[in-house]
Design an enzyme around this catalytic site. Sequence first.
Site, PDB file in Angstrom:
ATOM      1  N   HIS A  72       0.785  -1.217  -0.069  1.00  0.00           N
ATOM      2  CA  HIS A  72       0.055  -0.050  -0.042  1.00  0.00           C
ATOM      3  C   HIS A  72       0.932   1.197  -0.080  1.00  0.00           C
ATOM      4  CE1 HIS A  72      -4.138  -1.827   1.510  1.00  0.00           C
ATOM      5  NE2 HIS A  72      -3.524  -2.386   0.595  1.00  0.00           N
ATOM      6  N   TYR A 200      -9.236   5.588   7.562  1.00  0.00           N
ATOM      7  CA  TYR A 200      -9.603   5.851   8.485  1.00  0.00           C
ATOM      8  C   TYR A 200     -10.497   7.145   8.631  1.00  0.00           C
ATOM      9  CZ  TYR A 200      -5.092   3.759   9.952  1.00  0.00           C
ATOM     10  OH  TYR A 200      -3.862   2.680  10.010  1.00  0.00           O
ATOM     11  N   PRO A 292      -4.015   0.747  18.718  1.00  0.00           N
ATOM     12  CA  PRO A 292      -3.669   0.482  17.291  1.00  0.00           C
ATOM     13  C   PRO A 292      -3.946   1.458  16.248  1.00  0.00           C
ATOM     14  CG  PRO A 292      -5.759  -0.340  18.052  1.00  0.00           C
ATOM     15  CD  PRO A 292      -5.106   0.193  19.189  1.00  0.00           C
ATOM     16  N   LYS A 296       1.362   0.417  14.994  1.00  0.00           N
ATOM     17  CA  LYS A 296       2.691   0.588  15.440  1.00  0.00           C
ATOM     18  C   LYS A 296       2.889  -0.413  16.245  1.00  0.00           C
ATOM     19  CE  LYS A 296       4.281   4.040  13.340  1.00  0.00           C
ATOM     20  NZ  LYS A 296       4.134   3.010  11.947  1.00  0.00           N
ATOM     21  N   TYR A 384       3.964   7.104   9.828  1.00  0.00           N
ATOM     22  CA  TYR A 384       3.032   5.898   9.490  1.00  0.00           C
ATOM     23  C   TYR A 384       3.928   4.878   8.920  1.00  0.00           C
ATOM     24  CZ  TYR A 384      -0.805   3.335   8.068  1.00  0.00           C
ATOM     25  OH  TYR A 384      -1.928   2.409   8.079  1.00  0.00           O
TER      26      TYR A 384
END
Length: 389
Positions: A72, A200, A292, A296, A384
């Site tokens: 991704h 998200y 979560p 990480k 990220y």
Amino acid sequence: MRTQVVIIGSGPAGLLLGGLLTRVGIDNVILDRVSKDYILHRVRAGVLEEGTIGLVDKAGAGARMHAQGLTHEGFSLAFNDRNHRIDLHALTGKSVMIYGQTELTSDLMAVREASGSTTIYDAANVSPHDFDGSSPYVTYEKDGTTHRIDCDYIAGCDGYHGISRKSVPEDAIRTFEKVYPFGWLGVLAEVHPVRDELIYASHERGFALCSMRSLTRSRYYVQCPLDDKIEDWADNRFWDELRRRLPAEDAEALITGPSFEKSIAPLRSFVAEPMRFGRLFLVGDAAHIVPPTGAKGLNLAASDVHYLFEGLRQHYLEKSTAGLDAYSGKSLARVWKAVRFSWWMTTMLHRFPGTDAFSQRVQEAELDYLVHSPAASASLSENYVGLPY
């Protein structure tokens, strides 16, 4: 029995450390209180940083991951009924990979079994001893008999509830914790993901996440109160709630089906300092927990493994203790940055009980700034995809 390194815990962190040590000729034994089947059926994280992928490759367990994992290069932030794509690759030159922790664990187990290294499952009452001296050892019980393994070092990879951290004297360790006032209700279903990348979503009804484990298996979450019960969340209720929190285009495209796993997970941040106590080293969830939201948890465990492996490799192959001496400091520096990022993502995307109108407007402004500022988007992306080791 004697070995060089005893690893307590056969989750991904323990197996990855064991695999790396075996590849360079450092003898190790893994102990776990539960069975192999139990470990293989635990459903956990699925977003891997490039650093984690590189360590799995170094351990010789990356073939299936590269064949089946999904690369991704971005994800979507959804709010105000719109998707805003964060282009990770354009902003950092890096990407992440979607590959389930269960699959990764299976791969690492297979490599370990092929190597002939020792793993002892169903080991009851595992206990580390004398790690503050020069001759540590670990005891455990199996088939009604107490066994002892003498070693040089002990790696505690046995998670938040494991014995490793509990064995440290209280006055030798300091802990930091933040408990969030909500949980994540998650489901797994054999349905095609609503999008090719993660979503998200921040919504007035609460946070939602659309994730996946493969092109045919989806992992979805909605924020829920901590006192909610699984039995109160029939599949139809879950799908209806998820749709409400997504932009209209995604709600319409959502494919639903029966869930085969459903759970409610509380969210917390936790750090224990230091991460070394004589010849005992804490690794992964034994030393730190993050919510979560920032993907990480598994990746932080992998970075701990990196630092500890390099320290052990230097000790045995180069006769230097520099890496082991630096382990706690290096690990914690990266851990706290990930704790900050996970806390920030969580506070930015969730609805907190009792939030006033001012705080809500600030949250909305932050999201708007984040997706329209290249500098802010780059900072998000850098964290990220994973900070460098």
